[in-house]
Write a protein that holds these residues in place. Structure first.
Motif, PDB file in Angstrom:
ATOM      1  N   ALA A  40       0.836  -1.204   0.000  1.00 32.91           N
ATOM      2  CA  ALA A  40       0.000   0.000   0.000  1.00 32.91           C
ATOM      3  C   ALA A  40       0.865   1.246   0.000  1.00 32.91           C
ATOM      4  CB  ALA A  40      -0.929  -0.008   1.211  1.00 32.91           C
ATOM      5  N   ARG A  41       1.937   1.240   0.777  1.00 34.14           N
ATOM      6  CA  ARG A  41       2.828   2.393   0.834  1.00 34.14           C
ATOM      7  C   ARG A  41       3.457   2.663  -0.531  1.00 34.14           C
ATOM      8  NH1 ARG A  41       6.397   1.075   4.974  1.00 34.14           N
ATOM      9  NH2 ARG A  41       7.928   0.234   3.540  1.00 34.14           N
ATOM     10  N   ASN A  42       3.866   1.608  -1.228  1.00 39.25           N
ATOM     11  CA  ASN A  42       4.473   1.784  -2.547  1.00 39.25           C
ATOM     12  C   ASN A  42       3.463   2.315  -3.558  1.00 39.25           C
ATOM     13  OD1 ASN A  42       7.467   0.574  -3.051  1.00 39.25           O
ATOM     14  ND2 ASN A  42       6.508  -0.429  -1.291  1.00 39.25           N
ATOM     15  N   LEU A  43       2.225   1.846  -3.494  1.00 43.77           N
ATOM     16  CA  LEU A  43       1.184   2.342  -4.406  1.00 43.77           C
ATOM     17  C   LEU A  43       0.905   3.824  -4.161  1.00 43.77           C
ATOM     18  CD1 LEU A  43      -1.327  -0.654  -4.332  1.00 43.77           C
ATOM     19  CD2 LEU A  43      -0.005   0.106  -6.319  1.00 43.77           C
ATOM     20  N   LEU A  44       0.767   4.197  -2.886  1.00 40.78           N
ATOM     21  CA  LEU A  44       0.425   5.575  -2.560  1.00 40.78           C
ATOM     22  C   LEU A  44       1.615   6.506  -2.767  1.00 40.78           C
ATOM     23  CD1 LEU A  44      -1.706   4.829   0.626  1.00 40.78           C
ATOM     24  CD2 LEU A  44      -2.518   5.329  -1.696  1.00 40.78           C
ATOM     25  N   ASP A  45       2.833   6.054  -2.420  1.00 36.01           N
ATOM     26  CA  ASP A  45       4.028   6.858  -2.697  1.00 36.01           C
ATOM     27  C   ASP A  45       4.268   6.987  -4.193  1.00 36.01           C
ATOM     28  OD1 ASP A  45       4.427   7.152  -0.025  1.00 36.01           O
ATOM     29  OD2 ASP A  45       6.218   5.894   0.104  1.00 36.01           O
ATOM     30  N   GLY A  46       3.764   6.006  -4.965  1.00 35.84           N
ATOM     31  CA  GLY A  46       3.933   6.030  -6.417  1.00 35.84           C
ATOM     32  C   GLY A  46       2.969   6.961  -7.134  1.00 35.84           C
ATOM     33  N   GLY A  47       2.130   7.673  -6.373  1.00 34.22           N
ATOM     34  CA  GLY A  47       1.269   8.684  -6.974  1.00 34.22           C
ATOM     35  C   GLY A  47      -0.104   8.207  -7.389  1.00 34.22           C
ATOM     36  N   VAL A  48      -0.509   7.019  -6.948  1.00 34.23           N
ATOM     37  CA  VAL A  48      -1.859   6.535  -7.271  1.00 34.23           C
ATOM     38  C   VAL A  48      -2.875   7.376  -6.506  1.00 34.23           C
ATOM     39  CG1 VAL A  48      -3.456   4.600  -7.149  1.00 34.23           C
ATOM     40  CG2 VAL A  48      -1.053   4.198  -7.710  1.00 34.23           C
ATOM     41  N   ARG A  49      -3.759   8.036  -7.238  1.00 35.03           N
ATOM     42  CA  ARG A  49      -4.767   8.901  -6.623  1.00 35.03           C
ATOM     43  C   ARG A  49      -6.011   8.086  -6.254  1.00 35.03           C
ATOM     44  NH1 ARG A  49      -5.209  12.935 -11.472  1.00 35.03           N
ATOM     45  NH2 ARG A  49      -4.713  10.946 -12.486  1.00 35.03           N
ATOM     46  N   MET A  50      -6.567   8.381  -5.099  1.00 36.83           N
ATOM     47  CA  MET A  50      -7.761   7.681  -4.627  1.00 36.83           C
ATOM     48  C   MET A  50      -8.722   8.657  -3.980  1.00 36.83           C
ATOM     49  SD  MET A  50      -6.350   4.084  -3.065  1.00 36.83           S
ATOM     50  CE  MET A  50      -5.418   2.928  -4.086  1.00 36.83           C
ATOM     51  N   THR A  51      -9.960   8.247  -3.894  1.00 38.27           N
ATOM     52  CA  THR A  51     -10.984   9.017  -3.192  1.00 38.27           C
ATOM     53  C   THR A  51     -11.774   8.085  -2.291  1.00 38.27           C
ATOM     54  OG1 THR A  51     -11.231  10.786  -4.833  1.00 38.27           O
ATOM     55  CG2 THR A  51     -13.146  10.303  -3.460  1.00 38.27           C
ATOM     56  N   ALA A  52     -12.019   8.531  -1.064  1.00 37.01           N
ATOM     57  CA  ALA A  52     -12.876   7.804  -0.133  1.00 37.01           C
ATOM     58  C   ALA A  52     -14.207   8.534  -0.033  1.00 37.01           C
ATOM     59  CB  ALA A  52     -12.222   7.709   1.243  1.00 37.01           C
ATOM     60  N   LYS A  53     -15.283   7.779  -0.060  1.00 34.96           N
ATOM     61  CA  LYS A  53     -16.632   8.345   0.065  1.00 34.96           C
ATOM     62  C   LYS A  53     -17.279   7.777   1.325  1.00 34.96           C
ATOM     63  CE  LYS A  53     -21.134   8.396  -2.357  1.00 34.96           C
ATOM     64  NZ  LYS A  53     -21.895   7.716  -1.288  1.00 34.96           N
ATOM     65  N   PHE A  54     -17.581   8.667   2.288  1.00 38.25           N
ATOM     66  CA  PHE A  54     -18.274   8.292   3.514  1.00 38.25           C
ATOM     67  C   PHE A  54     -19.742   8.690   3.391  1.00 38.25           C
ATOM     68  CE2 PHE A  54     -13.961   8.779   4.952  1.00 38.25           C
ATOM     69  CZ  PHE A  54     -13.818   7.917   6.017  1.00 38.25           C
ATOM     70  N   THR A  55     -20.638   7.804   3.792  1.00 36.31           N
ATOM     71  CA  THR A  55     -22.059   8.133   3.874  1.00 36.31           C
ATOM     72  C   THR A  55     -22.582   7.594   5.199  1.00 36.31           C
ATOM     73  OG1 THR A  55     -22.294   7.947   1.466  1.00 36.31           O
ATOM     74  CG2 THR A  55     -24.310   7.916   2.768  1.00 36.31           C
ATOM     75  N   PRO A  56     -22.931   8.474   6.156  1.00 35.82           N
ATOM     76  CA  PRO A  56     -23.369   7.989   7.466  1.00 35.82           C
ATOM     77  C   PRO A  56     -24.703   7.261   7.414  1.00 35.82           C
ATOM     78  CG  PRO A  56     -23.564  10.376   7.338  1.00 35.82           C
ATOM     79  CD  PRO A  56     -22.878   9.936   6.088  1.00 35.82           C
ATOM     80  N   ILE A  57     -24.792   6.203   8.184  1.00 37.01           N
ATOM     81  CA  ILE A  57     -26.029   5.426   8.291  1.00 37.01           C
ATOM     82  C   ILE A  57     -26.952   6.053   9.330  1.00 37.01           C
ATOM     83  CG2 ILE A  57     -26.959   3.155   8.955  1.00 37.01           C
ATOM     84  CD1 ILE A  57     -24.408   1.933   7.789  1.00 37.01           C
TER      85      ILE A  57
END
Length: 314
Positions: free
Chosen positions: A181-198
């Motif tokens: 995971a560290r190598n993927l994120l340090d390698g510049g892979v962009r991600m988005t987290a979506k939270f929706t409260p229950i």
């Protein structure tokens, strides 16, 4: 790796704070209608296929403007259909893609995994969580995970398994997965987290939960000084207070340089509030690492779906 100077060209802030965007509001009402009519009973990305809503249908409903743009992309074969996945019957289904300008993000994202975050006991469900990867960064995943160093030292350690099988085993391993995971994120892979409260909650509670998640990272203690400064920046950046209502969204976009853009979306009225940019890369990268790796992922179903999606990309 988390002490590197920030790369130039931080994502431009296209939307000002606390403004109403009518086209986004229209889409949200459309999305909620589509989700309400979804016949999917899927509890994960790989469950039975959900009902599909084509971009042509979206375009017809939205009319001119954004709808026409989506339709032109669809007819050109540039956009796949949007699917909706139900993960909890108390909240709207999650889309298979997040695309600007329908969502306040810098680029197109596709779903990696989703699940419900539960605390204390499995019956106490807090929010739905979806993790998305930038479409243009999907090609980086095999480049990084197939690199000679990772394959030799951490992945292809069982000669009886194929490379894909070894990748999955490494991503399932509580220690190796953190390294990948560290190598993927340090390698510049962009991600988005979506939270929706229950259930209705408040943004202060959510902010403190995010901070706790970061401090629980296996490498947090070794990076204590950097994280202390970064979390102080996160507290200041989290400048919206008040309620976080059921079925609203909190989007956290991790940029290639590790900076983190947090945006609150009031899905009932279409209001968008962009918080200050968190520039310290350790904050965003530690946070997303906790979603996809380690001994205690925030949502086990979501983490398992992420693993499968990453293996499919290798």
């Amino acid at each position: 790796m988390y002490t590197n100077t920030l790369a130039k060209g931080i994502t431009k802030n296209y939307l000002s704070r606390n403004i109403r965007v009518s086209r986004f509001s229209t889409f949200l009402r459309l999305r909620n209608t589509a989700a309400a009519h979804s016949t999917s009973n899927a509890s994960s990305v790989n469950a039975s296929a959900p009902k599909k809503y084509s971009n042509y249908w979206i375009a017809s409903t939205l009319g001119l403007g954004v709808g026409a743009l989506l339709y032109s992309y669809q007819t050109a074969g540039k956009l796949p259909e949007i699917e909706y996945f139900e993960i909890n019957d108390q909240i709207n289904s999650f889309p298979s893609a997040l695309r600007p300008p329908l969502y306040p993000l810098s680029t197109n994202y596709s779903l990696l995994g989703l699940g419900v975050r539960s605390v204390i006991v499995e019956s106490f469900k807090v929010y739905g969580l979806g993790i998305y990867i930038a479409d243009s960064d999907r090609k980086l995943v095999p480049m990084i995970l197939n690199s000679f160093f990772l394959k030799k030292a951490f992945i292809d350690t069982d000669e009886s398994k194929t490379h894909k099988e070894n990748v999955k085993a490494a991503l399932d391993d509580p220690v190796k997965s953190v390294i990948l995971a560290r190598n993927l994120l340090d390698g510049g892979v962009r991600m988005t987290a979506k939270f929706t409260p229950i259930k209705n909650t408040n943004l202060t509670f959510v902010r403190e939960g995010i901070i706790k998640t970061i401090w629980n990272h296996p490498d947090a203690e070794a990076n204590k000084e950097i994280l202390e400064k970064g979390i102080d920046e996160l507290r200041k950046a989290f400048n919206k207070k008040g309620s976080f209502l059921k079925d609203d969204d909190l989007l956290m976009e991790l940029n290639a340089d590790g900076s983190l853009q947090i945006t609150y979306v009031n899905c009932k009225h279409g209001d968008i509030y962009k918080m200050d940019l968190v520039k310290e890369p350790a904050v965003g990268r530690f946070l997303f690492s906790q979603y996809m790796s380690g001994p205690n992922p925030l949502s086990v179903p979501c983490k398992n779906e992420i693993v499968k999606s990453l293996v499919d990309l290798v």
